[in-house]
Design a protein around this motif. Structure first.
Motif, mmCIF file in Angstrom:
data_model
loop_
_atom_site.group_PDB
_atom_site.id
_atom_site.type_symbol
_atom_site.label_atom_id
_atom_site.label_comp_id
_atom_site.label_asym_id
_atom_site.label_seq_id
_atom_site.Cartn_x
_atom_site.Cartn_y
_atom_site.Cartn_z
ATOM 1 N N ASN A 120 49.662 34.538 48.870
ATOM 2 C CA ASN A 120 49.262 35.773 49.543
ATOM 3 C C ASN A 120 47.828 36.111 49.208
ATOM 4 O O ASN A 120 47.313 35.703 48.176
ATOM 5 C CB ASN A 120 50.161 36.929 49.111
ATOM 6 C CG ASN A 120 51.489 36.890 49.817
ATOM 7 O OD1 ASN A 120 51.570 37.087 51.017
ATOM 8 N ND2 ASN A 120 52.537 36.590 49.076
ATOM 9 N N ILE A 121 47.213 36.865 50.101
ATOM 10 C CA ILE A 121 45.850 37.312 49.848
ATOM 11 C C ILE A 121 45.777 38.827 50.048
ATOM 12 O O ILE A 121 46.306 39.358 51.019
ATOM 13 C CB ILE A 121 44.830 36.538 50.730
ATOM 14 C CG1 ILE A 121 43.398 37.000 50.470
ATOM 15 C CG2 ILE A 121 45.161 36.613 52.205
ATOM 16 C CD1 ILE A 121 42.348 36.009 50.944
ATOM 17 N N TYR A 122 45.206 39.494 49.050
ATOM 18 C CA TYR A 122 45.104 40.958 49.084
ATOM 19 C C TYR A 122 43.664 41.369 48.828
ATOM 20 O O TYR A 122 42.984 40.776 47.993
ATOM 21 C CB TYR A 122 45.966 41.591 47.979
ATOM 22 C CG TYR A 122 47.410 41.168 47.974
ATOM 23 C CD1 TYR A 122 48.327 41.749 48.840
ATOM 24 C CD2 TYR A 122 47.855 40.194 47.088
ATOM 25 C CE1 TYR A 122 49.659 41.354 48.820
ATOM 26 C CE2 TYR A 122 49.187 39.796 47.064
ATOM 27 C CZ TYR A 122 50.085 40.379 47.931
ATOM 28 O OH TYR A 122 51.396 39.997 47.915
ATOM 29 N N ASN A 123 43.234 42.416 49.501
ATOM 30 C CA ASN A 123 41.921 43.000 49.224
ATOM 31 C C ASN A 123 41.940 43.604 47.813
ATOM 32 O O ASN A 123 42.893 44.300 47.447
ATOM 33 C CB ASN A 123 41.650 44.097 50.267
ATOM 34 C CG ASN A 123 40.236 44.605 50.227
ATOM 35 O OD1 ASN A 123 39.655 44.750 49.157
ATOM 36 N ND2 ASN A 123 39.686 44.874 51.397
ATOM 37 N N LYS A 143 44.329 33.231 55.923
ATOM 38 C CA LYS A 143 45.745 33.460 55.603
ATOM 39 C C LYS A 143 46.618 32.351 56.168
ATOM 40 O O LYS A 143 47.506 31.839 55.498
ATOM 41 C CB LYS A 143 46.204 34.777 56.255
ATOM 42 C CG LYS A 143 46.205 35.963 55.348
ATOM 43 C CD LYS A 143 46.806 37.131 56.091
ATOM 44 C CE LYS A 143 47.658 37.956 55.178
ATOM 45 N NZ LYS A 143 48.081 39.204 55.807
ATOM 46 N N ILE A 168 39.720 36.389 57.986
ATOM 47 C CA ILE A 168 40.803 36.583 57.020
ATOM 48 C C ILE A 168 42.131 36.097 57.602
ATOM 49 O O ILE A 168 42.934 35.459 56.927
ATOM 50 C CB ILE A 168 40.919 38.081 56.635
ATOM 51 C CG1 ILE A 168 39.708 38.508 55.810
ATOM 52 C CG2 ILE A 168 42.197 38.368 55.871
ATOM 53 C CD1 ILE A 168 39.647 37.868 54.437
ATOM 54 N N LYS A 169 42.322 36.368 58.874
ATOM 55 C CA LYS A 169 43.562 35.961 59.547
ATOM 56 C C LYS A 169 43.717 34.438 59.481
ATOM 57 O O LYS A 169 44.780 33.922 59.160
ATOM 58 C CB LYS A 169 43.487 36.438 61.005
ATOM 59 C CG LYS A 169 44.826 36.568 61.684
ATOM 60 C CD LYS A 169 44.612 37.010 63.127
ATOM 61 C CE LYS A 169 45.922 36.951 63.872
ATOM 62 N NZ LYS A 169 46.627 38.200 63.892
ATOM 63 N N ILE A 218 42.118 39.036 46.046
ATOM 64 C CA ILE A 218 42.940 38.350 45.047
ATOM 65 C C ILE A 218 43.930 37.471 45.813
ATOM 66 O O ILE A 218 44.630 37.953 46.716
ATOM 67 C CB ILE A 218 43.739 39.360 44.184
ATOM 68 C CG1 ILE A 218 42.820 40.391 43.520
ATOM 69 C CG2 ILE A 218 44.602 38.624 43.168
ATOM 70 C CD1 ILE A 218 42.086 39.922 42.304
ATOM 71 N N MET A 233 43.829 34.182 41.774
ATOM 72 C CA MET A 233 42.421 33.847 41.930
ATOM 73 C C MET A 233 41.684 35.054 42.445
ATOM 74 O O MET A 233 42.120 35.701 43.396
ATOM 75 C CB MET A 233 42.265 32.749 42.985
ATOM 76 C CG MET A 233 42.688 31.389 42.539
ATOM 77 S SD MET A 233 42.481 30.293 43.951
ATOM 78 C CE MET A 233 42.123 28.804 43.091
ATOM 79 N N SER A 234 40.575 35.347 41.814
ATOM 80 C CA SER A 234 39.692 36.381 42.359
ATOM 81 C C SER A 234 38.636 35.645 43.183
ATOM 82 O O SER A 234 37.997 34.715 42.680
ATOM 83 C CB SER A 234 39.067 37.145 41.194
ATOM 84 O OG SER A 234 38.057 37.975 41.689
ATOM 85 N N THR A 282 47.241 35.209 45.379
ATOM 86 C CA THR A 282 48.330 34.918 44.437
ATOM 87 C C THR A 282 49.109 33.714 44.947
ATOM 88 O O THR A 282 49.347 33.578 46.150
ATOM 89 C CB THR A 282 49.298 36.100 44.286
ATOM 90 O OG1 THR A 282 49.874 36.384 45.560
ATOM 91 C CG2 THR A 282 48.598 37.340 43.777
ATOM 92 N N MET A 327 34.479 40.437 51.543
ATOM 93 C CA MET A 327 35.229 41.292 50.623
ATOM 94 C C MET A 327 35.673 40.497 49.399
ATOM 95 O O MET A 327 35.786 39.276 49.441
ATOM 96 C CB MET A 327 36.463 41.872 51.339
ATOM 97 C CG MET A 327 37.577 40.862 51.586
ATOM 98 S SD MET A 327 39.044 41.648 52.313
ATOM 99 C CE MET A 327 40.227 40.304 52.267
#
Lengths: 89, 451
Positions: A76-79, A61, A57-58, A4, A46-47, A6, A1
């Motif tokens: 933090n990491i967001y889709n 993180k 992903i876990k 982003i 960062m993208s 932050t 995926m």
């Protein structure tokens, strides 16, 4: 995926190095980086592309949180879909 | 990558408590009916386990993938009176235990649907369910119950209203050692929605499909922060700001709902566009009204401010989701909202003012603690008043009232966790007993010549 990441905290030497090194180790590709100083806070976005990541992903993180703890940063990491759906009609 | 948008979203999640309040799986239990009650209970446990087994895990996966906190995973089932009625038994408490076991095994904190729909009349199964409530709610932790006593199309069933006054007192007594908390898990409805994902009133309606994913959003903190940025501007700007913010919040709900449905291979039902407060700081609907300019929630002007808020939330949310349903609006549960608790404690907020506010928001008299010696008839009459507001205004209203045994007006009760704490609010001391004793039905209201 596409995601982003932050990074927010007090500016200091080596933030980008620490985060990007860890991402490289995890096989996460950085597509774009931008940074700014907001109210004395270092704010980096960062993208990234996690499709060829060697960790879940876990796990990613958790690894980023570990850096955050060591360097007093909030990471933090967001889709990316989250931003698209919230801010685009 | 737009910096401003990323920062805004990040702030909403990190500082303003934007979250998904609940992913609720609705499950039909109609095929679990059995002459033998033990077999029926076994079927119920099996089916919930089969369908909801991955619910908690999928919630976590989505939380990790999207970075949005998902606070609760819950289950709503077919009203149990419909399922249990075929069983040869007078005791429905084992059905509540079956739901409790299934919820525990699925890792969910509440399961809704120990319910009966009696707005026009009660069948033997409905009566057995209502009689089981005191034990069912005091002997289980996770089971939530609801009883629909009125609809706009059929009027108010005052016999059931009277029964529920008695039952609520009996539940309060049965759970008196824990602040009469059993009553906090029971909602008495008028015009109950069949797809509401929020507890305690969630059940899986008879018009629903086999299994469904409904999502309840939240975000009072996000709305309040947005309003802090436009202090002093007129109410048009307030409405517009709430609408835009509600759009963004609901889009998150829609995204999560679609993804949860896909991962669980269950159809997506609705997003419930509701501002659901919690007792934590920065998550209060009352504080939004105060941000609009009221000294305290409950002050004159509160009904107008709430109407504006509720309407703007819906308008923003409707555009953001393909299917909006459930209760959709603003919740005003006293014990679950820090601002409401303060307002009630200071005497700014009374039951009468709350009743007026329920005419313009999505729920009713919610999580209200009253003195333990409040009579059955008074509780029934409070339910009747609230049902009348719902029936006449063609909207959902509900009563979740807790007569706290051993407490008097001005005392304080602690329910703990999400259910919060509440000051005991004084109740009008004049008696409605002769009115309640009449029983019968209040006919459905006329819907032309509206004034």
């Amino acid at each position: 995926m596409k995601a982003i990441i932050t990074v927010v905290g007090k500016d200091k030497v080596g933030i980008i190095a620490a985060v990007s090194t860890r991402l490289a180790e995890c096989g996460v590709n950085i597509l774009d980086i931008s940074q700014t100083i907001m109210q004395d806070n270092f704010t980096m976005m960062m993208s990234v592309d996690t499709d060829r990541s060697s960790v879940s992903i876990k796990e990613l993180k958790a690894q980023l949180a570990e850096i955050g703890k060591r360097m007093a940063l909030i990471i933090n990491i967001y889709n990316e879909e989250l931003f698209d759906s919230m801010h685009r009609v | 990558m737009n910096q401003r948008e990323v920062i805004e979203t990040m702030k909403m999640i990190q500082e303003e408590k934007l979250d998904i309040r609940t992913i609720t799986m609705g499950i039909s239990l109609r095929d679990c009916a059995d002459e033998n009650p033990e077999r029926a209970c076994a079927k119920i446990r099996d089916k919930i386990g089969r369908l909801a087994g991955r619910l908690a895990a999928v919630g976590e996966e989505i939380e990790d993938t999207y970075g949005v906190p998902i606070i609760n995973r819950r289950i709503a089932v077919t009203p149990i009176s419909l399922v249990a009625e075929s069983s040869r038994t007078d005791d429905y408490v084992p059905f509540a235990r079956a739901l409790e076991d299934a919820a525990r095994d699925a890792g969910v904190n509440f399961i809704g649907g120990f319910s009966a729909l009696v707005h026009k009349g009660a069948t033997p199964g409905d009566r057995k369910l209502m009689q089981a409530l005191p034990r069912a709610l005091s002997e289980t932790e996770r089971v939530c119950a609801s009883v629909n006593v009125a609809t706009t199309r059929s009027g108010i069933n005052m016999d059931s209203v009277r029964t529920m006054g008695k039952i609520i007192k009996a539940i309060a007594v049965a759970s008196k050692d824990r602040g009469s908390v059993g009553c906090a898990k029971l909602v008495v409805f008028a015009n109950a929605p069949e797809d509401n994902p929020f507890m305690a009133g969630a059940f899986h309606g008879v018009g629903e499909t086999e299994a469904v994913i409904n999502v309840g959003i939240s975000g009072p903190g996000v709305i309040k922060s947005a309003l802090e940025k436009i202090q002093g501007s007129d109410l048009e700007a307030v409405a517009e700001t709430i609408k835009r913010t509600s759009f963004k919040i609901t889009r998150v709900g829609q995204l999560v709902a679609r993804e949860a449905a896909r991962r669980l291979a269950v159809p997506f039902g609705i997003v419930d566009v509701s501002l659901a407060p919690t007792p934590s700081v920065g998550d209060s609907v009352a504080h939004i009204l105060e941000e609009m300019g009221l000294e305290r929630c409950g002050a004159p002007g509160s009904t107008a401010a709430l109407m504006l808020l509720n309407d703007a939330v819906k308008k923003g949310g409707l555009m953001a989701s393909s299917f909006v349903g459930g209760l959709s609006g603003a919740f005003i549960p006293v014990s679950e909202d820090l601002g409401m608790i303060e307002a009630a404690r200071e005497g700014a907020l009374t039951i009468e003012k709350l009743e007026a506010m329920t005419a313009v928001c999505s729920v009713g008299l919610d999580m209200i603690a009253v003195p333990g010696d409040t009579s059955e008839d008074t509780i029934a009459a409070i339910i009747a008043d609230e049902a009348a507001i719902g029936v006449a205004n063609n909207k959902t209203t509900a009563v979740r009232i807790i007569p706290v045994i051993g407490k008097k007006a001005g005392d304080f009760v602690e329910f703990g966790g999400l259910l919060g704490s509440a000051p005991i609010m004084p109740v009008n001391r004049f008696s409605p007993s002769d009115f309640i004793a009449r029983g019968g039905r209040v006919p459905a209201p006329l819907h032309s010549y509206r004034n």
